[in-house]
Design an enzyme around this catalytic site. Structure first.
Site, PDB file in Angstrom:
ATOM      1  N   HIS A   7      59.505 -20.513  14.340  1.00 51.39           N
ATOM      2  CA  HIS A   7      60.827 -19.978  14.007  1.00 51.39           C
ATOM      3  C   HIS A   7      61.524 -20.878  12.994  1.00 51.39           C
ATOM      4  O   HIS A   7      61.327 -22.091  12.959  1.00 51.39           O
ATOM      5  CB  HIS A   7      61.680 -19.767  15.267  1.00 51.39           C
ATOM      6  CG  HIS A   7      62.175 -21.020  15.927  1.00 51.39           C
ATOM      7  ND1 HIS A   7      63.339 -21.647  15.555  1.00 51.39           N
ATOM      8  CD2 HIS A   7      61.692 -21.739  16.967  1.00 51.39           C
ATOM      9  CE1 HIS A   7      63.555 -22.699  16.323  1.00 51.39           C
ATOM     10  NE2 HIS A   7      62.567 -22.788  17.188  1.00 51.39           N
ATOM     11  N   GLU A  49      64.987 -17.118  17.141  1.00 48.10           N
ATOM     12  CA  GLU A  49      64.475 -17.713  18.376  1.00 48.10           C
ATOM     13  C   GLU A  49      65.569 -18.476  19.121  1.00 48.10           C
ATOM     14  O   GLU A  49      65.633 -18.424  20.351  1.00 48.10           O
ATOM     15  CB  GLU A  49      63.299 -18.639  18.048  1.00 48.10           C
ATOM     16  CG  GLU A  49      62.523 -19.115  19.278  1.00 48.10           C
ATOM     17  CD  GLU A  49      63.126 -20.361  19.930  1.00 48.10           C
ATOM     18  OE1 GLU A  49      62.777 -20.660  21.087  1.00 48.10           O
ATOM     19  OE2 GLU A  49      63.946 -21.038  19.279  1.00 48.10           O
ATOM     20  N   GLU A  50      66.420 -19.191  18.391  1.00 48.38           N
ATOM     21  CA  GLU A  50      67.437 -20.019  19.038  1.00 48.38           C
ATOM     22  C   GLU A  50      68.483 -19.189  19.794  1.00 48.38           C
ATOM     23  O   GLU A  50      69.181 -19.719  20.651  1.00 48.38           O
ATOM     24  CB  GLU A  50      68.126 -20.918  18.011  1.00 48.38           C
ATOM     25  CG  GLU A  50      67.223 -21.974  17.380  1.00 48.38           C
ATOM     26  CD  GLU A  50      66.797 -23.067  18.358  1.00 48.38           C
ATOM     27  OE1 GLU A  50      67.167 -22.989  19.550  1.00 48.38           O
ATOM     28  OE2 GLU A  50      66.099 -23.992  17.928  1.00 48.38           O
ATOM     29  N   ASP A  87      56.038 -24.837  18.385  1.00 47.41           N
ATOM     30  CA  ASP A  87      57.430 -25.214  18.607  1.00 47.41           C
ATOM     31  C   ASP A  87      57.461 -26.667  19.068  1.00 47.41           C
ATOM     32  O   ASP A  87      56.450 -27.369  19.013  1.00 47.41           O
ATOM     33  CB  ASP A  87      58.078 -24.287  19.634  1.00 47.41           C
ATOM     34  CG  ASP A  87      59.561 -24.050  19.368  1.00 47.41           C
ATOM     35  OD1 ASP A  87      60.241 -24.990  18.911  1.00 47.41           O
ATOM     36  OD2 ASP A  87      60.042 -22.932  19.626  1.00 47.41           O
ATOM     37  N   HIS A 141      67.400 -30.753  20.358  1.00 47.59           N
ATOM     38  CA  HIS A 141      68.695 -30.107  20.114  1.00 47.59           C
ATOM     39  C   HIS A 141      69.823 -31.125  19.956  1.00 47.59           C
ATOM     40  O   HIS A 141      71.000 -30.792  20.139  1.00 47.59           O
ATOM     41  CB  HIS A 141      69.033 -29.101  21.221  1.00 47.59           C
ATOM     42  CG  HIS A 141      68.291 -27.811  21.088  1.00 47.59           C
ATOM     43  ND1 HIS A 141      68.741 -26.631  21.628  1.00 47.59           N
ATOM     44  CD2 HIS A 141      67.118 -27.508  20.466  1.00 47.59           C
ATOM     45  CE1 HIS A 141      67.891 -25.659  21.345  1.00 47.59           C
ATOM     46  NE2 HIS A 141      66.891 -26.177  20.649  1.00 47.59           N
TER      47      HIS A 141
END
Length: 326
Positions: A29, A180-181, A201, A281
């Site tokens: 992604h 995706e997020e 990922d 993140h």
């Protein structure tokens, strides 16, 4: 399964594949964490909300760009109480949440009228600077390595296979998703003939996890459930056969493009391979070694035969039905 080795390069212009079905998809992604304008404040600052799931503590102090309808503006995300000389100990005692974050634009903006004059609107997107740095010993520090690093590895693997004139055993579809997020991910755009979907990922290197910033981390399960047993163990076998360093892990607070694809009703096998990332993140860090190992696994997987030829059929025969080892 019999041992398999990479086929030799074709002597002339490569053909796309040996046969058409069943297809494969490799997915990464390219959307990233960010923010949006929630409200225009009387003091000329902007209230914001997160795009994607990331903690406000990692937003404090971030440099960013606001995209209005026709312009871009630079600014900084700050806590509501940002001056130690003014607020003293209240700086440390204020809550850390998106309700206590505001965007300060580098513009003459000290009132609501100033913001309206600039053309700022609710819903304007805010992109966060990556702040990337690569150290001489191979560490990469940056925001948005999830999953820009995975997309880069996928592009590198495709480039290597194309330049080597390798004839792939079956059609392969690289897919770069843009949501995706926020959860929808690979829920659309998959060719219905795809039988195997491999997602690239990040894996989380943190206390209680088995992921690493070195080698490939193969996910056995995430918060949605286990990945396909047979496809996952094919990847483990390839790592062993080709000497690719690897480890296995399970993620409890994690979902990926694979989950979105299954939830959308796609009938396929899914697996997840990752590069270990510290502080996911947040202020993320990875190492070149994991990216190189991931690229090696991708290139040999792309050249390996389909897992089960019966997967080309909507309803496969009982003969050849996959079973677990005795």
């Amino acid at each position: 399964m019999s041992r398999w080795r990479s086929p030799a390069a074709a002597p002339s212009a490569p053909r796309c594949r040996a046969r058409k079905s069943p297809d494969r998809a490799l997915v990464a992604h390219i959307d990233t964490l960010g923010a949006m304008v929630k409200g225009l404040k009387p003091n000329g600052r902007l209230e914001v909300v997160a795009v994607g799931h990331w903690n406000a503590r990692f937003a404090e102090g971030a440099r960013c760009t606001l995209f209005s309808d026709d312009r871009q503006f630079r600014g900084t995300l700050l806590p509501l109480k940002a001056s130690g000389h003014t607020f003293g100990p209240e700086i440390d005692n204020q809550p850390c949440s998106w309700d206590h974050i505001e965007l300060r634009l580098d513009e003459i903006a000290y009132s609501l009228d100033d913001l309206l004059r600039l053309g700022i609107h609710v819903g304007d997107f805010v992109a966060i600077d990556s702040g990337a740095e690569i150290t001489p010993n191979g560490f990469i520090n940056s925001r948005h390595l999830d999953d820009k690093a995975g997309a880069a590895v996928l592009l590198g693997a495709i480039k290597a296979v194309k330049e080597s004139n390798v004839r792939l055993p079956v059609d392969l579809h690289p897919l770069f998703t843009i949501s995706e997020e926020i959860g929808s991910g690979a829920s659309a755009a998959l060719h219905q003939d795809v039988a195997e979907m491999l997602t690239i990922d990040n894996g989380t290197t943190a206390p209680g996890q088995n992921s690493s910033e070195f080698g490939v981390t193969i996910a056995m399960a995430d918060m949605v459930g286990p990945f396909d047993y047979h496809l996952t163990h094919r990847l483990i076998q390839l790592c062993k056969e080709f000497g690719i360093p690897h480890q296995r892990d399970i993620f409890r607070y994690y979902r990926s493009d694979s989950a979105a694809a299954i939830e959308a009703g796609n009938d396929l096998r899914t697996a997840l391979i990752t590069f270990g990332i510290d502080a996911s993140h947040g202020w993320e860090r990875i190492h070149w070694n994991a990216l190189e190992s991931l690229g090696q696994l991708l290139t040999v997987y792309m050249q390996s035969p389909p897992l089960f030829p019966r997967d080309r059929q909507d309803m496969g025969p009982r003969a050849g039905f996959p079973t677990l080892p005795a």
